[in-house]
Design an enzyme around this catalytic site. Structure first.
Site, PDB file in Angstrom:
ATOM      1  N   CYS A 103       0.715   5.515   8.174  1.00  0.00           N
ATOM      2  CA  CYS A 103      -0.697   5.824   7.265  1.00  0.00           C
ATOM      3  C   CYS A 103      -1.636   5.629   8.249  1.00  0.00           C
ATOM      4  CB  CYS A 103      -0.970   4.957   6.401  1.00  0.00           C
ATOM      5  SG  CYS A 103      -1.472   3.637   6.624  1.00  0.00           S
ATOM      6  N   HIS A 121      -4.116  -0.418   5.163  1.00  0.00           N
ATOM      7  CA  HIS A 121      -3.413   0.834   4.660  1.00  0.00           C
ATOM      8  C   HIS A 121      -4.865   1.637   5.508  1.00  0.00           C
ATOM      9  CE1 HIS A 121      -1.995   3.936   2.739  1.00  0.00           C
ATOM     10  NE2 HIS A 121      -2.985   3.181   1.720  1.00  0.00           N
TER      11      HIS A 121
END
Length: 982
Positions: free
Chosen positions: A297, A891
């Protein structure tokens, strides 16, 4: 097991020391060892010079290798996340591991943590131990709900995985099988290269692999490939890009003939398999997600920000990069990074896909930057820095870089020096990246000795802005009071980040009411004092996972008094063999500190020790109270006259037992490592029953109960003749000679318990019990927010260089801790701002989650520019990279403004959704992309050729020709539209 003499320990030390220097070789196996166990072993063998005095001390004997501190799940043997080499674990080659196991064994039921050495990099190869394996989910085509998880090395091949799956699902050898890579909801990819490794195939953490076997009719359930077509006729297969089919169709027939197990086209390093979601073809250009390849990510976020940087994307979509590819630049990547990035951008802006899989680009990045080759979480900003530099070198218009002799300012005007610096820069660096992202700042260094001033102008590609550091941190500690009836209490204290142990004691004092000078702070690990801290030691050495115990004492440890503080360990005796009379011991329970008079009898010391443990040591006499606990009168123990508040008067008979001697408990004195050692004195030995005496002053009226046996014996360890004198006459008098007895984890009093007596009288559950203070549930209040201008001001604030990074003064001819100041001189068309949220130190990793308030539009940078002719400097936000979570994990996502419709969108891996401006400013914002307003047009693209020609003048502050005509009229209007950040 080697508990032996000094020679054996020296051999261990020398052999392991040599093996730690073993070079990494691809394919070799190395083993992880918990750093805490390894540090204990180093003490035991005297590995470092400061450990020599403990060499061979049985009380620092490390015991079996214990890696439980590294494991998240002991059943699956999976590792905790974000472990750091040398901080959390030590790596040893196979030979070293085998030696340690032969000497110490491994804790029962624990499996070795073995890892392979893998090779990374394309041009510069380097090896690394693959600490974290790739976890794959395995299932059968006929039953995808039955998922089995296994971990593999990146060096393992597809063939090895297939064999493992055949074993797991009991597939007969005669059955033909083939493997599929399944991701997203209904996307499949054939894995038809058995010799490819997991790394080559681009398989990532959590990837699902499906094994398919032919049915009874000899057909593949997922369908077969028509010979007349190069397109798979599978209703369940995603649409494959035409480029991948054309590249692989020619190999199709030959592949079938070579291996009937794999009937689909082969592929070149999985390069061109990019899939769109079935049934979706007409997407808005740029609104294309990126599949997560397993912790990628960070890469997806960076790509989305760059993809939505209009001038850069237009440059690639218009194929301008093809004329500027620099294949011969030794600092570049032979144009591979630029070509791979261009291919990805074209797919994302084609309008054909709702998401694509950037595996080809990821592979290219990993080839040239091995740090990004795995599938572990990385820093988005670090990848951005690599991409901008890599694209620059691949597209550098300078084919042969000239040698430039750098000059110091030497008092020349800033404008002259800045112009010279920029011209020198573009003589060696001239690319689309320089055109769009490069600016210039001024650096001023002043020598503190000779006042020499050094001024340089340096280019930058992005601004890394510091955030005001957290000045405090929260620590959880346990307070052990002098009152032996009081359970330890857990507190949460707020302490300065850059503070010392005294600060911790002061904070704890405000909650507990105990004076700071009456506290001793310790770190307890594995039933021993790992450290006993001095008051001036830094708090940075205390890590989050440390068990910190603070002991209340009746004296100030630094004062000369008639009392001393002694660390006490608990040991359980055991016999090595049934026929041997030689005993060993193992530590148990929690160690503690006790304050005793400098002159004390052995009996009185025994009584004080037993009273200190009365909360969890049961009664030793059948006539004791019915509750079975040792009689402790709180009035006496708290308000008494003795050390630790314990009354000095007491009958030894109450502290002894009528338990009969047996063979297992006759030997009450444990031999030291060296029988002639002067560092360990044994107290309460075999003749104690005959000499349980105390002083004349304190023993009046007391009966001597020599027939009763004590619960434990004790030994002084690492206390020499200068520390203690033990007079073994009728009085058995102990005299602590030093005025200030050293207090550290190396010198202690060990209480040796017979196993039967320990089992009967020592309540381990009660010993471990503790209470919680209300502060544990307290959440510190954080500052609401700060403005972006505060970060910029901090960036331009004068600072003194640290001792670890001094400046070499050409005048003094020495390195000096000079003062340094940075100032902004010129800004690029696209300004990238990196908010430095992560901080690192030897002992600590931290993330600053402060909310930074930044403008969405009209960011006026004129306040921070020292160049009077800098030109336009108002910016609008175009993209933001976000990071959610803590250090080493979390994330990444991105907000970006589409250049075609001018709307904001949220990019979360393969998902793309609309966003509002109210969502953009958050604590997660990590990297900001701003575009200068004068470069924005209806399409978001500005004439780059103009920027190339006028780049030098823009950087040095000279106005453009077109600017000269309109500056007077437009500057006032533009400045009115800007929202100043001051």
């Amino acid at each position: 097991m080697a508990e032996g003499g000094v020679v054996d320990l020296e051999t261990q030390r020398s052999e392991v020391s040599a093996l730690l220097k073993t070079p990494l070789r691809r394919g070799d196996t190395w083993y992880l060892i918990d750093s805490r166990w390894f540090k204990q072993w180093k003490k035991y063998v005297g590995f470092d010079s400061w450990d020599k005095y403990q060499m061979g001390d049985q009380n620092v004997y490390p015991g079996p290798i214990d890696n439980s501190g590294l494991l998240k799940d002991t059943d699956t043997q999976s590792l905790k996340e974000h472990l750091i080499d040398e901080l959390d674990y030590i790596l040893l080659p196979t030979e070293g591991w085998n030696k340690l196991v032969s000497w110490y064994s491994v804790v029962e039921s624990q499996q070795p943590i073995a890892r392979k050495v893998v090779e990374q990099g394309m041009f510069v190869k380097h090896c690394k131990v693959e600490v974290y394996l790739t976890e794959l989910k395995l299932c059968e085509n006929g039953n995808m709900n039955n998922v089995v998880t296994r971990r593999f090395s990146k060096a393992d091949t597809i063939d090895m995985i297939e064999k493992e799956m055949r074993t797991i699902f009991s597939i007969p050898d005669e059955k033909e099988t083939r493997l599929w890579n399944k991701y997203m909801s209904n996307t499949f990819e054939p894995l038809n290269k058995p010799e490819s490794t997991i790394q080559d195939a681009g398989l990532y953490q959590g990837q699902m692999l499906v094994i398919e076997q032919k049915n009874q009719e000899g057909q593949w359930p997922r369908g077969s490939m028509p010979k007349s077509s190069g397109i798979p006729n599978f209703s369940t297969l995603p649409k494959i890009s035409p480029s991948s089919l054309s590249n692989n169709y020619n190999n199709f027939n030959s592949r079938i003939m070579k291996n009937s197990n794999y009937c689909l086209p082969s592929y070149a390093a999985y390069k061109n398999y990019e899939y769109s979601e079935p049934g979706r073809h007409n997407e808005q250009p740029g609104l294309c997600g990126l599949s997560n390849l397993g912790n990628t990510c960070f890469m997806n976020s960076a790509i989305q920000c760059l993809s939505n940087t209009p001038p850069l994307t237009e440059y690639f979509l218009n194929d301008k990069y093809q004329d500027e590819l620099n294949m011969d630049n030794p600092l570049g990547m032979r144009g591979e990074i630029a070509k791979s990035y261009a291919e990805l951008i074209k797919q994302m802006w084609s309008g054909k896909y709702s998401y694509v899989t950037p595996r080809a680009f990821k592979t290219q990045v990993g080839r040239f930057a091995p740090q990004f080759s795995g599938y572990q979480q990385q820093d988005c900003q670090e990848l951005l820095a690599f991409l901008l530099d890599g694209l620059h070198e691949d597209l550098n218009r300078i084919r042969k870089k000239p040698y430039i002799q750098l000059k110091d300012a030497d008092g020349r005007p800033d404008k002259v020096v800045a112009e010279e610096a920029w011209e020198n820069h573009i003589k060696r660096n001239d690319s689309i990246i320089v055109d769009i992202f490069h600016g210039l700042f001024k650096s001023t260094l002043v020598c503190p000795e000779c006042s020499k001033i050094s001024v340089t102008f340096d280019p930058f590609c992005y601004l890394t802005l510091p955030l005001p550091m957290k000045k405090e941190r929260a620590l959880e500690v346990y307070l052990v009071r002098m009152d032996p009836l009081a359970k330890p209490m857990q507190y949460k204290v707020i302490v300065p980040k850059i503070g010392n142990i005294m600060d911790l004691c002061t904070a704890l004092s405000s909650l507990s009411g105990i004076a700071p000078e009456k506290m001793v702070v310790t770190d307890i690990y594995n039933h021993r004092f790992h450290r006993i801290f001095a008051m001036d030691e830094n708090l940075s050495s205390i890590m989050e996972r440390d068990d910190i115990y603070v002991f209340e004492t009746s004296i100030n440890r630094t004062e000369d008094t008639e009392q001393v503080i002694i660390p006490v360990y608990l040991r359980e005796k055991f016999r090595h063999t049934s026929y041997s009379h030689h005993h060993g011991s193992t530590l148990f329970g929690q160690p503690f500190l006790i304050t005793v008079p400098r002159n004390i009898t052995e009996d009185k010391l025994y009584n004080l020790l037993l009273l200190r443990m009365c909360r969890y040591v049961k009664a030793t006499n059948d006539t004791e109270e019915n509750d079975g606990s040792l009689h402790c009168n709180k009035e006496h123990t708290v308000n008494g006259n003795g050390p630790n508040g314990i009354h000095e008067e007491g009958s030894p008979s109450e502290m002894e037992t009528d338990e009969p001697d047996d063979e297992s408990s006759q030997d009450q004195e444990l031999p030291s490592e060296n029988e002639n050692s002067q560092s360990e004195d044994s107290v309460g030995g075999d003749n104690d029953s005959e000499n349980g005496l105390c002083t004349e002053d304190t023993c009046k009226g007391q009966s001597v109960t020599g027939q009763k046996k004590r619960l434990f014996t004790f030994q002084f360890s690492n206390l020499g003749s200068s520390d203690i004198t033990y007079i073994k006459d009728d009085t058995k008098y102990i005299r602590f000679d030093e005025r200030q007895l050293r207090l550290d984890e190396r010198s202690y009093l060990a209480l040796d318990w017979d196993p039967k007596l320990k089992k009967k009288f020592f309540d381990e559950n009660a010993a471990e019990d503790f209470e919680k203070h209300e502060s544990v549930d307290f959440t510190p209040q954080k500052k609401a927010f700060m403005k972006l201008k505060d970060c910029i001001e901090l960036f331009t604030t004068k600072e003194k260089l640290g001792a670890e990074d001094p400046w070499y003064c050409p005048n003094c001819k020495e390195h000096q801790q000079a003062t340094k100041k940075l100032d902004l001189w010129s800004l690029p068309p696209v300004l990238v701002v990196h908010l430095k949220r992560f901080s690192y130190s030897r002992y600590m990793r931290d993330k600053l989650d402060t909310l930074v308030d930044f403008p969405i539009s009209d960011l006026d940078m004129s306040t921070f520019l020292i160049n009077p002719n800098a030109g336009p400097c108002c910016y609008n936000l175009i993209a933001v990279s976000n990071h959610y979570g803590g250090m080493g994990g979390g994330h990444y996502t991105a907000f970006a403004k589409n250049k075609d419709d001018g709307k904001w969108y949220y990019f979360d891996d393969s998902s793309v959704s609309t966003a509002s401006e109210e969502q953009i400013v958050s604590k997660a914002a990590y990297v900001l992309f701003y575009q200068r307003q004068d470069t924005i047009t209806g399409t978001g693209f500005f004439p780059l050729d103009k920027e190339v020609k006028q780049g030098a003048s823009a950087a040095t502050g000279a106005p453009h020709e077109s600017d000269e005509e309109s500056n007077e009229d437009e500057n006032d209007i533009e400045n009115e539209n800007c929202m100043h950040t001051n």
